[in-house]
Design a protein around this motif. Sequence first.
Motif, short mmCIF file in Angstrom:
data_model
loop_
_atom_site.label_atom_id
_atom_site.label_comp_id
_atom_site.label_asym_id
_atom_site.label_seq_id
_atom_site.Cartn_x
_atom_site.Cartn_y
_atom_site.Cartn_z
N ASN A 36 0.87 -1.18 0.00
CA ASN A 36 0.00 0.00 0.00
C ASN A 36 0.91 1.23 0.00
O ASN A 36 1.53 1.57 1.01
N GLU A 47 -5.37 2.74 4.37
CA GLU A 47 -6.36 1.82 3.79
C GLU A 47 -7.48 2.60 3.10
O GLU A 47 -7.91 2.24 2.00
N ALA A 51 -8.37 2.63 -0.90
CA ALA A 51 -9.73 2.32 -1.34
C ALA A 51 -10.24 3.43 -2.26
O ALA A 51 -10.81 3.16 -3.33
N LYS A 54 -8.60 3.26 -5.69
CA LYS A 54 -9.15 2.20 -6.53
C LYS A 54 -10.52 2.58 -7.08
O LYS A 54 -10.85 2.27 -8.23
N ASN A 126 -10.22 -3.97 1.35
CA ASN A 126 -9.78 -4.30 0.00
C ASN A 126 -10.88 -3.99 -0.99
O ASN A 126 -12.03 -4.33 -0.77
N ILE A 127 -10.50 -3.32 -2.06
CA ILE A 127 -11.45 -3.04 -3.14
C ILE A 127 -10.90 -3.73 -4.38
O ILE A 127 -9.75 -3.51 -4.74
N SER A 128 -11.71 -4.56 -4.99
CA SER A 128 -11.26 -5.19 -6.24
C SER A 128 -12.15 -4.69 -7.35
O SER A 128 -13.35 -4.48 -7.18
N LEU A 129 -11.52 -4.47 -8.49
CA LEU A 129 -12.24 -3.94 -9.64
C LEU A 129 -12.55 -5.07 -10.61
O LEU A 129 -11.66 -5.76 -11.08
N ALA A 130 -13.83 -5.26 -10.86
CA ALA A 130 -14.26 -6.21 -11.89
C ALA A 130 -14.37 -5.44 -13.20
O ALA A 130 -14.11 -4.24 -13.25
#
Length: 133
Positions: A36, A47, A51, A54, A126-130
């Motif tokens: 990070n 954090e 976030a 993202k 945690n942020i995940s990008l689809a």
Amino acid sequence: MAKTTERTKAESAGIPEKSAINVAETEESITESSGNVFEDLGFENPEEELAKAKLVVALSQVIAQTGLTQTKVAEILGVDQPTISKLLRGRTSGFTSDRLMRLLNLLGQDVDISVTPKRSQDARINISLAHVV
């Protein structure tokens, strides 16, 4: 008889001797990242900053894929164009993660939040990008 003088590479390149860096005198230290960059740079809430970064990446992808202008995006989101420009350059001051998620919703995107047991000693966000759009 002509007088010869020795010149350093720095002098030959037009750099004054005092400005030249002696590589032998410098030491580099490499610190492994925590994963990070905001934590590595000492941000107060790393954090949250990651976030938000993202979420801005997701906003940027949606805008790019839809081909909308910043002016049109600003109109849809109810902000001015300079605000969109700042966001797309990573200036998230004044924006919460919640607000950024709502902006994504206004651009036709679902935002899913999942809660799972922590996988390490410290809990994390945690942020995940689809695929967007």
